[in-house]
Design an enzyme around this catalytic site. Structure first.
Site, PDB file in Angstrom:
ATOM      1  N   HIS A 162       0.841  -1.210   0.000  1.00 35.23           N
ATOM      2  CA  HIS A 162       0.000   0.000   0.000  1.00 35.23           C
ATOM      3  C   HIS A 162       0.869   1.251   0.000  1.00 35.23           C
ATOM      4  O   HIS A 162       1.479   1.605   1.014  1.00 35.23           O
ATOM      5  CB  HIS A 162      -0.933   0.029   1.218  1.00 35.23           C
ATOM      6  CG  HIS A 162      -1.947   1.130   1.119  1.00 35.23           C
ATOM      7  ND1 HIS A 162      -3.276   0.892   0.877  1.00 35.23           N
ATOM      8  CD2 HIS A 162      -1.816   2.479   1.178  1.00 35.23           C
ATOM      9  CE1 HIS A 162      -3.928   2.045   0.811  1.00 35.23           C
ATOM     10  NE2 HIS A 162      -3.053   3.031   0.993  1.00 35.23           N
ATOM     11  N   HIS A 169       1.552   5.393  -2.110  1.00 36.75           N
ATOM     12  CA  HIS A 169       1.081   6.467  -2.999  1.00 36.75           C
ATOM     13  C   HIS A 169       2.284   7.087  -3.700  1.00 36.75           C
ATOM     14  O   HIS A 169       2.844   8.071  -3.221  1.00 36.75           O
ATOM     15  CB  HIS A 169       0.302   7.528  -2.216  1.00 36.75           C
ATOM     16  CG  HIS A 169      -0.986   7.003  -1.670  1.00 36.75           C
ATOM     17  ND1 HIS A 169      -2.182   7.143  -2.320  1.00 36.75           N
ATOM     18  CD2 HIS A 169      -1.245   6.276  -0.553  1.00 36.75           C
ATOM     19  CE1 HIS A 169      -3.142   6.542  -1.612  1.00 36.75           C
ATOM     20  NE2 HIS A 169      -2.595   6.006  -0.532  1.00 36.75           N
ATOM     21  N   GLN A 221      -9.559   9.165  -5.556  1.00 35.47           N
ATOM     22  CA  GLN A 221      -9.287   9.827  -4.271  1.00 35.47           C
ATOM     23  C   GLN A 221     -10.450  10.684  -3.769  1.00 35.47           C
ATOM     24  O   GLN A 221     -10.736  10.728  -2.579  1.00 35.47           O
ATOM     25  CB  GLN A 221      -8.029  10.698  -4.404  1.00 35.47           C
ATOM     26  CG  GLN A 221      -7.744  11.651  -3.276  1.00 35.47           C
ATOM     27  CD  GLN A 221      -7.071  10.987  -2.092  1.00 35.47           C
ATOM     28  OE1 GLN A 221      -5.908  10.625  -2.133  1.00 35.47           O
ATOM     29  NE2 GLN A 221      -7.822  10.796  -1.014  1.00 35.47           N
ATOM     30  N   HIS A 266      -9.210   1.691  -0.301  1.00 31.44           N
ATOM     31  CA  HIS A 266      -9.135   2.394   0.972  1.00 31.44           C
ATOM     32  C   HIS A 266     -10.508   2.188   1.598  1.00 31.44           C
ATOM     33  O   HIS A 266     -11.512   2.642   1.037  1.00 31.44           O
ATOM     34  CB  HIS A 266      -8.890   3.880   0.747  1.00 31.44           C
ATOM     35  CG  HIS A 266      -7.481   4.214   0.339  1.00 31.44           C
ATOM     36  ND1 HIS A 266      -6.943   3.826  -0.851  1.00 31.44           N
ATOM     37  CD2 HIS A 266      -6.516   4.899   1.001  1.00 31.44           C
ATOM     38  CE1 HIS A 266      -5.694   4.255  -0.918  1.00 31.44           C
ATOM     39  NE2 HIS A 266      -5.400   4.914   0.186  1.00 31.44           N
ATOM     40  N   GLU A 323     -11.308   4.170   6.441  1.00 30.30           N
ATOM     41  CA  GLU A 323     -10.176   4.866   7.077  1.00 30.30           C
ATOM     42  C   GLU A 323     -10.757   6.045   7.863  1.00 30.30           C
ATOM     43  O   GLU A 323     -10.635   7.214   7.494  1.00 30.30           O
ATOM     44  CB  GLU A 323      -9.159   5.348   6.034  1.00 30.30           C
ATOM     45  CG  GLU A 323      -7.885   5.900   6.676  1.00 30.30           C
ATOM     46  CD  GLU A 323      -6.885   6.450   5.672  1.00 30.30           C
ATOM     47  OE1 GLU A 323      -7.187   6.487   4.481  1.00 30.30           O
ATOM     48  OE2 GLU A 323      -5.794   6.851   6.108  1.00 30.30           O
ATOM     49  N   ASP A 355       2.352   3.219   2.965  1.00 31.72           N
ATOM     50  CA  ASP A 355       1.337   4.222   2.605  1.00 31.72           C
ATOM     51  C   ASP A 355       1.956   5.505   2.070  1.00 31.72           C
ATOM     52  O   ASP A 355       1.691   5.897   0.947  1.00 31.72           O
ATOM     53  CB  ASP A 355       0.406   4.509   3.800  1.00 31.72           C
ATOM     54  CG  ASP A 355      -0.944   5.081   3.383  1.00 31.72           C
ATOM     55  OD1 ASP A 355      -1.143   5.320   2.184  1.00 31.72           O
ATOM     56  OD2 ASP A 355      -1.795   5.290   4.264  1.00 31.72           O
ATOM     57  N   TRP A 397       0.405  13.844   3.478  1.00 31.30           N
ATOM     58  CA  TRP A 397      -0.186  13.187   4.640  1.00 31.30           C
ATOM     59  C   TRP A 397       0.828  12.823   5.711  1.00 31.30           C
ATOM     60  O   TRP A 397       0.479  12.616   6.863  1.00 31.30           O
ATOM     61  CB  TRP A 397      -0.920  11.903   4.198  1.00 31.30           C
ATOM     62  CG  TRP A 397      -2.059  12.200   3.285  1.00 31.30           C
ATOM     63  CD1 TRP A 397      -3.331  12.526   3.662  1.00 31.30           C
ATOM     64  CD2 TRP A 397      -2.048  12.243   1.860  1.00 31.30           C
ATOM     65  NE1 TRP A 397      -4.100  12.752   2.545  1.00 31.30           N
ATOM     66  CE2 TRP A 397      -3.341  12.592   1.427  1.00 31.30           C
ATOM     67  CE3 TRP A 397      -1.065  12.017   0.885  1.00 31.30           C
ATOM     68  CZ2 TRP A 397      -3.689  12.715   0.079  1.00 31.30           C
ATOM     69  CZ3 TRP A 397      -1.410  12.138  -0.460  1.00 31.30           C
ATOM     70  CH2 TRP A 397      -2.705  12.496  -0.842  1.00 31.30           C
TER      71      TRP A 397
END
Ligand SMILES: [Zn+2]
Length: 430
Positions: free
Chosen positions: A58, A60, A153, A211, A214, A310, A316
Site C-alpha cells: 500500500h 502512494h 481519491q 481504501h 479509514e 502508505d 499526509w
C-alpha cells in the site's frame, strides 16, 4: 556445475541456519547446506539473515517526495492532506511525477524493497499521475514489481468524472480497481461504490484494493459490503481492504460477526501502521484511540494481514524512508504484538503476506523461486525488526543491485572494545 551466485552460510526467516543458496539465470536452483559448486560470485552471509525482498502492498507513489509542495500540512490531519493534494494536483506534471517516483524507487531498492503496490489518483481529468506511473512501471520493471491501483481519491460518486477516469485508467493499463467508500457523501453511496467497483473488477478479471473505512467512525462498515461483494462475485483472494481503521472502534459483537465474513471471502487486510497511528484518533481528546485495525484478531481468523508504508514525505506524512522494517516495528508496537511468535509474524506482514495479497509470482527463498533476496545485518527476523537492520546486499535476478558496508561504530573508551556491532547483541534463545 557452475552457478551465477552462491550465498553461503545464511539464516532464513523460517529459522533454518547454515544454508547455502545457489542461483542461475535469475532463479534459485538450490537452498541447502554445503553446496560446493563453483559460482561467478560468492557472498558469505556469515550467519546473518537472508530474507525474500520486502514488499509494500500500500503506497502512494504519485504523491511521494512532494513534501512542502505547494505548502506544508499544518494540522497534520487526513482531510487537510487530501485538500493539500488537491492543490498540488492542479500543478502536477508527468515529468515531475516520474522524477520523484524514480527517486523513491532508488531509495526502495537500497532498502531491499522490490515490490510495491501503489494507488494512483484518477480524479484528475488529465490523468497526470496515471501517465507518469505507467511510464515508471515500465522503467523500473527489471528491478521493482510495481502494481498500480486506479484510485478515485475524491470519491467515485462524489467526484463528477471519477468513474469515467477510472475506466480510462484501466484501459490505459492500470492493474487494479481502487475505491474510497467512506469518503462518498452517504453510507448508501459508499456501499453503492463498493458494489460498482467490484463489478468492474469482475467484468475485467482484475484485483480490487480499496481504501476502506479509514475513519474512527464505528458505523463505517464498508468492509462488510466489500467482503459480501467479494463472495457474491467469486472474487475470493483477489480483493484487499486497506486501512480498515474503523474496526478499531467498532462494537465487539459486530466484529465477531464481521471477522468470519472477511475470512470466508479471503479478503486481504492491509494496515498502514505509521499512518494509522498518526492520523486516527484526531477528534479524540483523552483517552485517544490508536485506530489501527484489529491485527491479532484478523490473524486468529486466518485472514492474510499485510502492513503497508502508505506515504513517504507527502501531504499526509512528512516522515518515512522506504524502510519496511520501521513499518513492521510500528505495527507490532501499535498492535501490542510483542511475543517472539508475534514479532516473527510482523516480519511476515512486510514480506510473504503482502506478496500473497499482490499475488507475486516466484516469491520466496526457495528452489525454483526468483533469485531475489536481501542479506541483512541481523541474525533473524526479530533482530532485523529490532535493529531496522542494514541491507548489506540486495539481490535481484541473481545480481547484486545494492550494497552497503556493515554498520559498526569505532569507540574511543579506555578499557572497552574498539568496535560496536549492533547485530552482536542478539539474545541467546538456546
Ligand atoms: Zn493510502
Amino acid at each position: 556445475m557452475s552457478f551465477d551466485l552462491i550465498v553461503k552460510n545464511a539464516n532464513l526467516p523460517d529459522g533454518r541456519t547454515g544454508i547455502d543458496i545457489a542461483c542461475l539465470n535469475g532463479r534459485i536452483e538450490a537452498v541447502e547446506a554445503g553446496i560446493t559448486a563453483e559460482a561467478g560470485k560468492v557472498i558469505d552471509a556469515a550467519g546473518q539473515l537472508v530474507s525474500p525482498p520486502f514488499v509494500d502492498s500500500h503506497f502512494h507513489m504519485d504523491a511521494t517526495l512532494s513534501l512542502g509542495l505547494p505548502r506544508m500540512n499544518k494540522s497534520g490531519t487526513l482531510l487537510e492532506g487530501i485538500a493539500l493534494w488537491g492543490e498540488l494536483k492542479e500543478i502536477l506534471t508527468v515529468e515531475a511525477v516520474v522524477e520523484r517516483a524514480l527517486r523513491y524507487c532508488d531509495l526502495a531498492v537500497s532498502q531491499g524493497l522490490l515490490a510495491i503496490r501503489t494507488h494512483v489518483d484518477v480524479c484528475d481529468d488529465r490523468l497526470t499521475g496515471v501517465k507518469g506511473l505507467l511510464e515508471v512501471r515500465e522503467k523500473v520493471k527489471d528491478y521493482i514489481d510495481l502494481q498500480l491501483v486506479a484510485f478515485p481519491q475524491d470519491g467515485l460518486y462524489r467526484s463528477p468524472n471519477a468513474e469515467k477516469n477510472l475506466l480510462t485508467a484501466l484501459d490505459m493499463g492500470v492493474d487494479i480497481v481502487g475505491g474510497i467508500p467512506h469518503f462518498e457523501r452517504s453510507m448508501e453511496d459508499g456501499a453503492r461504490s463498493v458494489k460498482r467497483l467490484c463489478e468492474i473488477a469482475a467484468e475485467r478479471g482484475l484485483m480490487v484494493d480499496m481504501h476502506c473505512d479509514e475513519t474512527d467512525d464505528p458505523m463505517s462498515r464498508h468492509i462488510e459490503t466489500l467482503a459480501y461483494e467479494t463472495q457474491r462475485l467469486g472474487l475470493h483472494g483477489r480483493v484487499a481492504g486497506s486501512h480498515l481503521t474503523s474496526m478499531h472502534s467498532m462494537d465487539n459483537y459486530y466484529v465477531s460477526k464481521l471477522l468470519p465474513l472477511i475470512a470466508e471471502a479471503e479478503v486481504h487486510a492491509i494496515a498502514n501502521p505509521l499512518i494509522n497511528i498518526t492520523l486516527q484518533g484526531r477528534h479524540d481528546t483523552y483517552p485517544k484511540r490508536r485506530g489501527q485495525t484489529r491485527v491479532p484478531e484478523l490473524r486468529s481468523y486466518g485472514v492474510n494481514v499485510a502492513f503497508g508504508h502508505d506515504c513517504v514525505m507527502d501531504p499526509w506524512y512528512s516522515m518515512g524512508s522506504g524502510d519496511m522494517l520501521e513499518v513492521a516495528s510500528m505495527g507490532l508496537h501499535v498492535a501490542q504484538m510483542t511475543s517472539r511468535d508475534d514479532i516473527r509474524y510482523c516480519f511476515e506482514c512486510v514480506t510473504s503476506h503482502p506478496a500473497k495479497a499482490m499475488r507475486l509470482d516466484g516469491y520466496g527463498v526457495k528452489k525454483g523461486g526468483k533469485a531475489d533476496f536481501v542479506l541483512l545485518q541481523a541474525r533473524d527476523s526479530i533482530e532485523a525488526i529490532r535493529l531496522k537492520a542494514t541491507r548489506l546486499s540486495v539481490v535481484k535476478g541473481g545480481k547484486v543491485i545494492s550494497e552497503i558496508a556493515p554498520r559498526k561504530a569505532r569507540l574511543s573508551l579506555t578499557g572497552r572494545p574498539e568496535m560496536v556491532d549492533p547485530a552482536s547483541y542478539a539474545p541467546n534463545e538456546g
